[in-house]
Design a protein around this motif. Structure first.
Motif, short mmCIF file in Angstrom:
data_model
loop_
_atom_site.label_atom_id
_atom_site.label_comp_id
_atom_site.label_asym_id
_atom_site.label_seq_id
_atom_site.Cartn_x
_atom_site.Cartn_y
_atom_site.Cartn_z
N GLU A 529 0.82 -1.21 0.00
CA GLU A 529 0.00 0.00 0.00
C GLU A 529 0.85 1.26 0.00
N ALA A 530 1.94 1.26 0.75
CA ALA A 530 2.80 2.45 0.81
C ALA A 530 3.41 2.75 -0.55
N ALA A 531 3.79 1.71 -1.28
CA ALA A 531 4.39 1.93 -2.61
C ALA A 531 3.39 2.49 -3.59
N TRP A 532 2.09 2.19 -3.40
CA TRP A 532 1.07 2.67 -4.33
C TRP A 532 0.58 4.07 -4.00
N GLN A 533 0.85 4.56 -2.80
CA GLN A 533 0.32 5.86 -2.39
C GLN A 533 0.61 6.99 -3.38
N PRO A 534 1.84 7.11 -3.93
CA PRO A 534 2.10 8.23 -4.84
C PRO A 534 1.29 8.18 -6.14
N PHE A 535 0.73 7.01 -6.45
CA PHE A 535 0.06 6.84 -7.74
C PHE A 535 -1.46 6.79 -7.61
N LEU A 536 -1.96 6.91 -6.39
CA LEU A 536 -3.41 6.86 -6.20
C LEU A 536 -4.14 8.01 -6.88
N PRO A 537 -3.57 9.23 -6.94
CA PRO A 537 -4.28 10.28 -7.69
C PRO A 537 -4.56 9.90 -9.14
N ILE A 538 -3.67 9.12 -9.75
CA ILE A 538 -3.88 8.66 -11.12
C ILE A 538 -4.95 7.58 -11.18
N LEU A 539 -4.94 6.70 -10.19
CA LEU A 539 -5.76 5.49 -10.26
C LEU A 539 -7.09 5.58 -9.54
N GLU A 540 -7.23 6.51 -8.61
CA GLU A 540 -8.44 6.53 -7.78
C GLU A 540 -9.73 6.62 -8.59
N PRO A 541 -9.82 7.45 -9.64
CA PRO A 541 -11.08 7.46 -10.40
C PRO A 541 -11.46 6.09 -10.96
N ALA A 542 -10.49 5.36 -11.49
CA ALA A 542 -10.77 4.03 -12.04
C ALA A 542 -11.17 3.06 -10.94
#
Length: 550
Positions: A529-542
């Protein structure tokens, strides 16, 4: 004479003198290319070989030499282009067929690769190297029964060759015949050691399949300076052992190493522009006006399985192909081929897709017939089945073309938690999605882009059946029944035992889909989860649009 005796300077002076008088002197160009190659002057060798091709396009040797040179530099796309030029100049060039076949297999296109290798064999006979290469191509397709005798022939004919021995060991491992796999791997190990190489990755893969994954991890933990694929393997085992941060570090380092060695790079701007052009054109209003091809009653129909790599497309295919009316087609390259043909119909790349609006003739029927002709070349129309599957991941982008060519064909969308999908993508080497899987940011951006494109196609009226991985695990019977109701045929009991199919999937999921459904891979992303945190703004809508939680 001078080249044969190693007098390279003298040979180069002679060649230069001849070329001063005639810049197209083909023998002099050959000598110059040999000298530059032997001296490691690859750029000069490439220039000379391209000059030789221009001077004598009907010859064969310069295409082969240039393709080998480019391949050795890791420029496999350029090498593939050269082999295609060679075949355009001479369709019966066996070297070009053989090299193109091997290059296609290397870039995960084993079905067309096998076509070219068979053509090379038809032209020059059953040479052991070609027989072994064809066996490798069939192995990559999961056609183990056909690959086995070919690889056994190649090993018998070339007992000191590493590749056929290694491929035969891999075949036996994939088939679950571990004692045979170990025997052949020991042989390959001995050959590799004599060449200063090792079979570490294949050895640890076999150990994992035999349930000895802790031993495999200990072996990999003791290694330094491993290549990218071995780093990915170690990362998967570290993840299994609960060493999640170390696993992620291995995956990112392994992907970076593979990208450097292969020259693979995600062309983000080009892909985004292409996706934008497609969604602007294929709207609901436009789809209502474009021609739809009538169904051909003389051929089985494709079932399109779409979704991101690692979303469950292989699992869906296994379930469908366990039905007596469905044959597994695998990852067919026809979607992208149709896109290239459609671009020509539109008037060229610069007019695609807009030019389709004014394209003359029943172009959708032409796309249908081209697709079915290619399917026939792959042996998919003569099985007696009513349907065959096409599970090329990320065919999503070309979905309007597939729908217009096959307006009644089922489309099944394999859905899974986006972060579970992308965690698995990071753990494996795959070239799908314009090589998006080699950097975390690229994988996240491409996933988000594809989700937006598919959503736009849904608004445009392209219907599909969504098979949610988590729902399938929760109620396999109900989800399988719903899937088959959508296809329009009755469910068969064998589909609930899809893992008992004898055919082995050619994808990285080949071991998993031979097991009954289980929940081991659910929410795997939370370990990272920590590794994905920086990329959640890209992925959260999907993620949110698909109904998943963070």
């Amino acid at each position: 004479m001078a080249v044969g005796k190693g007098r390279l300077e003298e040979a180069l002076r002679i060649a230069d003198a001849l070329l001063t008088r005639d810049a197209t002197h083909i023998d002099a160009l050959e000598i110059r290319a040999i000298v530059h190659t032997r001296r490691g002057e690859r750029q000069r060798a490439e220039q000379t070989l391209r000059a030789a091709i221009a001077a004598a396009p009907d010859r064969c040797w310069h295409y082969a030499d240039l393709a080998r040179l480019l391949s050795a530099e890791g420029r496999r796309g350029d090498a593939e282009a050269v082999t295609r030029e060679a075949l355009a100049a001479d369709p019966d060039n066996p070297d070009a067929h053989a090299m193109l076949g091997n290059l296609l297999v290397e870039r995960a296109a084993p079905v067309p690769g096998a076509v070219h290798l068979r053509r090379a064999i038809a032209l020059v006979g059953k040479h052991p190297v070609l027989i072994g290469a064809l066996g490798h191509a069939l192995l990559r397709q999961g056609r183990l029964d056909e690959a086995l005798p070919l690889l056994e022939q190649a090993v018998a004919a070339t007992p000191d060759a590493l590749l056929p021995a290694a491929h035969l060991a891999e075949l036996q491992e994939r088939a679950g015949r571990f004692a045979e796999a170990d025997r052949h791997l020991q042989r390959a190990d001995a050959i590799a050691r004599r060449a200063g190489r090792d079979m570490l990755l294949q050895r640890t893969t076999l150990m994992v399949r035999m349930g000895r994954w802790q031993e495999a991890l200990a072996l990999l933990d003791a290694q330094d300076g491993m290549a990218g694929p071995a780093l990915l393997q170690r990362g998967r085992l570290r993840d299994r052992a609960g060493r999640h941060a170390a696993a992620w570090a291995d995956w990112t380092a392994g992907k970076a190493a593979i990208a450097r060695a292969s020259g693979r790079r995600y062309p983000a701007e080009k892909v985004a522009d292409q996706a934008s052009a497609l969604t602007r054109f294929f709207t609901a209003d436009r789809m209502a006006t474009l021609p739809r091809a009538p169904v051909r009653g003389d051929a089985p129909q494709p079932i399109f399985i779409i979704g991101f790599p690692r979303s469950g497309t292989t699992l869906v295919e296994q379930i469908l192909a366990s039905h007596s009316a469905v044959r597994a087609g695998g990852e067919l390259p026809f979607g992208r081929e149709l896109r290239a043909v459609a671009a020509n119909m539109a008037g060229g790349e610069e007019r695609f897709p807009e030019g389709l609006a004014s394209a003359g003739g029943d172009w959708s029927a032409k796309l249908r017939d081209l697709y079915l002709a290619r399917a026939d070349q792959f042996g998919l129309l003569r099985s007696g089945a009513r349907f065959f599957t096409d599970k090329m991941p990320l065919n999503d982008l070309w979905l309007p073309l597939l729908r217009l060519a096959f307006p009644q064909s089922p489309v099944v969308f394999a859905q899974r938690h986006p972060l579970d999908i992308l965690t698995s993508v990071m753990a494996h080497d795959m070239t799908h999605g314009f090589d998006c899987g080699y950097r975390v940011a690229d994988a996240a951006r491409h996933f988000a882009l594809v989700e937006r494109v598919r959503a736009a196609y849904g608004i445009a009226g392209i219907a599909m059946h969504t098979l949610r991985y988590e729902a399938l695990i929760a109620d396999q019977r109900a989800e399988t029944h719903a899937l088959m109701a959508y296809i329009g045929i009755e469910m068969e009991a064998a589909q609930l035992r899809f893992h008992e199919r004898e055919t082995v999937s050619p994808t990285p999921s080949y071991a998993q889909v031979r097991e009954p459904l289980n929940a081991r891979s659910l929410d795997r992303w939370r370990d990272h989860e920590a590794a994905w945190q920086p990329f959640l703004p890209i992925l959260e809508p999907a993620i949110v649009d698909a109904g998943y939680a963070l």
